[in-house]
Design an enzyme around this catalytic site. Structure first.
Site, PDB file in Angstrom:
ATOM      1  N   SER A  66     -11.097   1.259   4.032  1.00  0.00           N
ATOM      2  CA  SER A  66     -11.004   0.969   2.597  1.00  0.00           C
ATOM      3  C   SER A  66     -11.955   1.859   1.795  1.00  0.00           C
ATOM      4  O   SER A  66     -11.910   3.071   1.914  1.00  0.00           O
ATOM      5  CB  SER A  66     -11.271  -0.524   2.348  1.00  0.00           C
ATOM      6  OG  SER A  66     -10.904  -0.880   1.048  1.00  0.00           O
ATOM      7  N   ASP A 114      -0.085  -2.829   3.769  1.00  0.00           N
ATOM      8  CA  ASP A 114      -1.295  -2.899   2.936  1.00  0.00           C
ATOM      9  C   ASP A 114      -0.883  -3.221   1.502  1.00  0.00           C
ATOM     10  O   ASP A 114      -0.052  -2.528   0.923  1.00  0.00           O
ATOM     11  CB  ASP A 114      -2.012  -1.539   3.002  1.00  0.00           C
ATOM     12  CG  ASP A 114      -3.412  -1.574   2.407  1.00  0.00           C
ATOM     13  OD1 ASP A 114      -3.596  -2.204   1.346  1.00  0.00           O
ATOM     14  OD2 ASP A 114      -4.315  -0.943   2.985  1.00  0.00           O
ATOM     15  N   HIS A 124      -4.262  -4.869   4.673  1.00  0.00           N
ATOM     16  CA  HIS A 124      -5.329  -3.964   4.248  1.00  0.00           C
ATOM     17  C   HIS A 124      -6.548  -4.120   5.148  1.00  0.00           C
ATOM     18  O   HIS A 124      -7.285  -5.093   5.046  1.00  0.00           O
ATOM     19  CB  HIS A 124      -5.717  -4.232   2.792  1.00  0.00           C
ATOM     20  CG  HIS A 124      -6.787  -3.292   2.312  1.00  0.00           C
ATOM     21  ND1 HIS A 124      -6.628  -1.929   2.318  1.00  0.00           N
ATOM     22  CD2 HIS A 124      -8.044  -3.515   1.867  1.00  0.00           C
ATOM     23  CE1 HIS A 124      -7.731  -1.352   1.871  1.00  0.00           C
ATOM     24  NE2 HIS A 124      -8.607  -2.292   1.603  1.00  0.00           N
TER      25      HIS A 124
END
Ligand code: NAG
Ligand code: NAG
Ligand code: NAG
Ligand code: NAG
Ligand code: NAG
Ligand code: NAG
Ligand code: NAG
Ligand code: NAG
Ligand code: NAG
Ligand code: NAG
Ligand code: NAG
Ligand code: NAG
Ligand code: CA
Length: 594
Positions: A211, A456, A502
């Site tokens: 991320s 995601d 995610h």
């Protein structure tokens, strides 16, 4: 082609670094012997980085014995781990600042000549001590930094303004790339001294994070090629201005069109889409392995008139996650609901239909489109995703506002485009992080494992595909598509993790496997030359009957397909049509978006 061949002739740059200590390594010392303040004090880096001054008095050192680490998606459970826990602060010459770094060093008997830097998530530059165990269990010392933001709990949005109209550029650059680099150089030197490594001995250096941590990884690969032997980069929140502001995109369309789908309608639609996509990969297993094929076949209009119904939920007073009461919702899915859902699938556009950014994949749900209930009026209205709010208000407008965008009701899809363009230009050299020429990293012998959950709902999967394609086309413009893919894949591979969310498994796709062993896979690639032709993964969802089973993730542009009536998963070269669904012509901007 030339640079690809040159790589074979070069010694990795990391082996050329000369170091002060010339003592032979002696890893037979006990942890208790070396994990003392005086020993670590004597091992502190000296003159590692011009302008960086370590505050020796800030040093903290303690030995930790037999710790257990369980439940991480990024490394397997490990027991009885002993390590030396070290923190110290440093400042920059001429600046009254203080940056805190934090390292764990394995017990000497477990040290395997490895160093690992870790990163953060959201607006954090650090994941504190949750990622560093992933280093020590593989004999690597591992580090993290507070970026100079005041503490390991501080986030950059809290320190990015000195006051209204006054951006703290130093913190922008610390967050952008400087702090992770400094932490890495200091951590590598500390590791060498602590373990008495001779300058002839190789210290393998790695990066691993997801991320925002993925964006930080790219910032290092793009700028500090000599720092690394391998970088593991998950779902990077790169192309920063586009990434942060597109979180507002569904709300802009809702507000502009005055359409507010009920969350129950979107959740129902998400489930229907998942069920529709699931079998298109050759196996009905609850996992969407081919969102690209699905995108070609899906027509959201087919779900119009479908009933939905969700029970009321009471208010939650959980101090960590307070939630207002939500009334019961029922109805039928309408054309209006479809307009909003379709927008998140195809990405933001201007009023005249030019493409602003990429969309999320079918199977990812419609998270940013979720509306909130206003008890006072009984209306549903847009919710403003906080990353987008903070980026628009604090980073671009330099206004100390964190919970709302005061003029949001006047925004149109064109306003969003203009804000993205403004943020892109303003932070092109600090946060945008899309420099596509990785020649120096490649020539230094570096390897990259880049992975991204195909479902995601925060960082669109297609954004990673776009960057891989940028690197491919910039570095190998003269090769055929297949030759350039082969050239790139020999050192940089992208894996789209089917059925993953995610930076984590997706609880709604129980049977999907998640790549939990990326660090040992990278170690095998760097230290033993074992190419990760597919990415090793494990079913981590406890809702699966196959919990713990192994799975393999295909290396882009190959895509998974189940054959032999759903008994065998292979990686195929997709049809041109399927491939094309991943690429967007971002013609809302006069310049190319890497
Ligand atoms: C390594 O350390 C151990 C324990 O401190 C010591 O007995 C041994 O002589 C050392 N070996 C070398 C080669 O320095
Ligand atoms: C800090 O420690 C290092 C390593 O022991 C030493 O070289 C340096 O002189 C120390 N600095 C100060 C200001 O004491
Ligand atoms: C770690 O796990 C081991 C084996 O399961 C157990 O004996 C030990 O008590 C645990 N240690 C801690 C600190 O919880
Ligand atoms: C590691 O050191 C930090 C800073 O001194 C401290 O806050 C933390 O509790 C230590 N962790 C362990 C496991 O001892
Ligand atoms: C920004 O606002 C917050 C909350 O109102 C306040 O705590 C903080 O001090 C302000 N920061 C600046 C730099 O003005
Ligand atoms: C979704 O948007 C795409 C791109 O704008 C468009 O081609 C398609 O017709 C839309 N589908 C529906 C069902 O609205
Ligand atoms: C939808 O709900 C209505 C009213 O409850 C009902 O009459 C209708 O049969 C339902 N339609 C479907 C497809 O279930
Ligand atoms: C709305 O407000 C009323 C009165 O303030 C309260 O009784 C009711 O529970 C609220 N409903 C929801 C869904 O919050
Ligand atoms: C909210 O609902 C009221 C009626 O309950 C309506 O008059 C008003 O226009 C609605 N406001 C918005 C912003 O949709
Ligand atoms: C900063 O700007 C915000 C938004 O315009 C405003 O609410 C706040 O009062 C301002 N702070 C100062 C110190 O002027
Ligand atoms: C691959 O994953 C399996 C579990 O799915 C694990 O047992 C194995 O050690 C992993 N391979 C590597 C190289 O880490
Ligand atoms: C394929 O698998 C399905 C479900 O397991 C089974 O019903 C079907 O008979 C199989 N078909 C063939 C050709 O083996
Ligand atoms: Ca499937």
């Amino acid at each position: 082609m030339a640079s690809y061949l040159r790589k074979l002739l070069l010694v990795p740059a990391a082996t050329l670094i000369a170091l002060a200590s010339a003592k032979a390594s002696n890893n037979s010392k006990s942890l208790a012997t070396v994990c003392t303040t005086s020993y670590v004090h004597s091992a502190l880096p000296v003159d590692a980085i011009p302008g960086v001054q370590i505050n020796n008095a800030s040093l903290t050192v303690n030995a930790v014995y037999n710790a257990n680490f369980t439940g991480s998606d990024f490394f397997p459970d490990a027991y009885d781990q002993s390590y030396c826990n070290v923190t110290f602060a440093y400042s920059h010459v001429g600046r009254d600042d203080s940056v805190l770094v934090w390292y764990w060093l394995p017990a000497p008997s477990n040290f395997k000549n490895r160093y690992l830097s870790t990163g953060g998530g959201g607006y954090s530059i650090t994941s504190t001590d949750t990622s560093i165990p992933g280093g020590i269990i593989y004999g690597a010392s591992a580090g993290t930094t507070d970026g100079g933001f005041g503490s390991f709990d501080a986030t950059v949005d809290e320190v990015v303004l000195l006051g209204n109209g006054s951006l703290n550029y130093e913190n922008v650059y610390n967050f952008g790339y400087k702090a992770i680099h400094e932490m890495t150089v200091l951590g590598k030197q500390l590791t060498r001294s602590f373990f008495d490594m001779s300058d002839k001995e190789k210290l393998y250096a790695y990066y691993q994070a997801c991320s925002e941590g993925g964006r930080e990884g790219w910032s290092q690969v793009q700028r500090f090629p000599e720092d690394w032997d391998g970088a593991i980069i998950g779902a990077p929140a790169m192309r920063y201005s586009h990434q942060q502001l597109q979180h507002l995109s569904a709300s802009v369309v809702e507000s502009y069109l005055n359409i507010y789908p009920k969350p129950c309608a979107l959740d129902t639609l998400a489930t229907e889409v998942l069920n529709f996509c699931d079998p298109l990969d050759g196996k009905t297993d609850g996992v969407v392995s081919r969102s690209d094929i699905c995108k070609l076949k899906l027509n959201l209009d087919d779900f119009i008139d479908l009933n939905y119904s969700c029970a009321a939920t009471p208010a939650s007073t959980n101090p960590y996650n307070p939630q207002p009461a939500v009334p019961a919702q029922s109805g039928v899915i309408t054309r209006d609901d479809i307009i909003i859902a379709n927008h998140t699938l195809y990405g933001p556009q201007t009023l005249s239909g030019e493409q602003v950014y990429v969309g999320w994949q079918p199977g990812a749900g419609f998270g940013d489109a979720d509306t909130v209930y206003e008890n006072a009026t009984g209306n549903w209205t847009y919710s403003l995703q906080s990353y987008g709010v903070l980026f628009a208000e604090k980073f671009i407008r330099e206004q100390n506002v964190s919970d709302t965008i005061p003029d949001f009701d006047t925004w149109t899809p064109d306003t969003l485009r203009d804000m993205i363009y403004a943020g892109w230009q303003k932070f092109e050299d600090s946060l945008q992080t899309t420099w596509p020429d990785l020649t120096a990293f490649h020539e230094a012998g570096g390897k990259i494992i880049h992975f991204h959950g195909e479902s995601d709902n925060s960082v669109p999967t297609a954004s990673s595909v776009r960057y891989y394609e940028s690197v491919r086309s910039v570095m190998f413009p003269d090769l055929s598509y297949k030759d350039s893919i082969n050239a790139l894949n020999s050192w940089y591979r992208l894996y789209l993790v089917d059925g993953a969310a995610h930076c984590s498994p997706d609880q709604t796709q129980c049977n999907a496997a998640f790549p939990q062993t990326n660090f040992p896979v990278m170690i095998d690639w760097v230290e033993k030359g074992i190419e990760p032709v597919t990415l090793n993964a494990t079913v981590l969802n406890t809702c699966s009957d196959n919990y713990g089973a192994n799975g393999q993730i295909c290396s882009w542009p190959l895509r998974p397909i189940w054959t032999r009536n759903g008994t065998e998963k292979i990686c195929e070269f997709p049809s041109q049509e399927s491939l094309d669904t991943w690429f967007y012509d971002l013609n809302a901007f006069p310049m190319y978006v890497y």
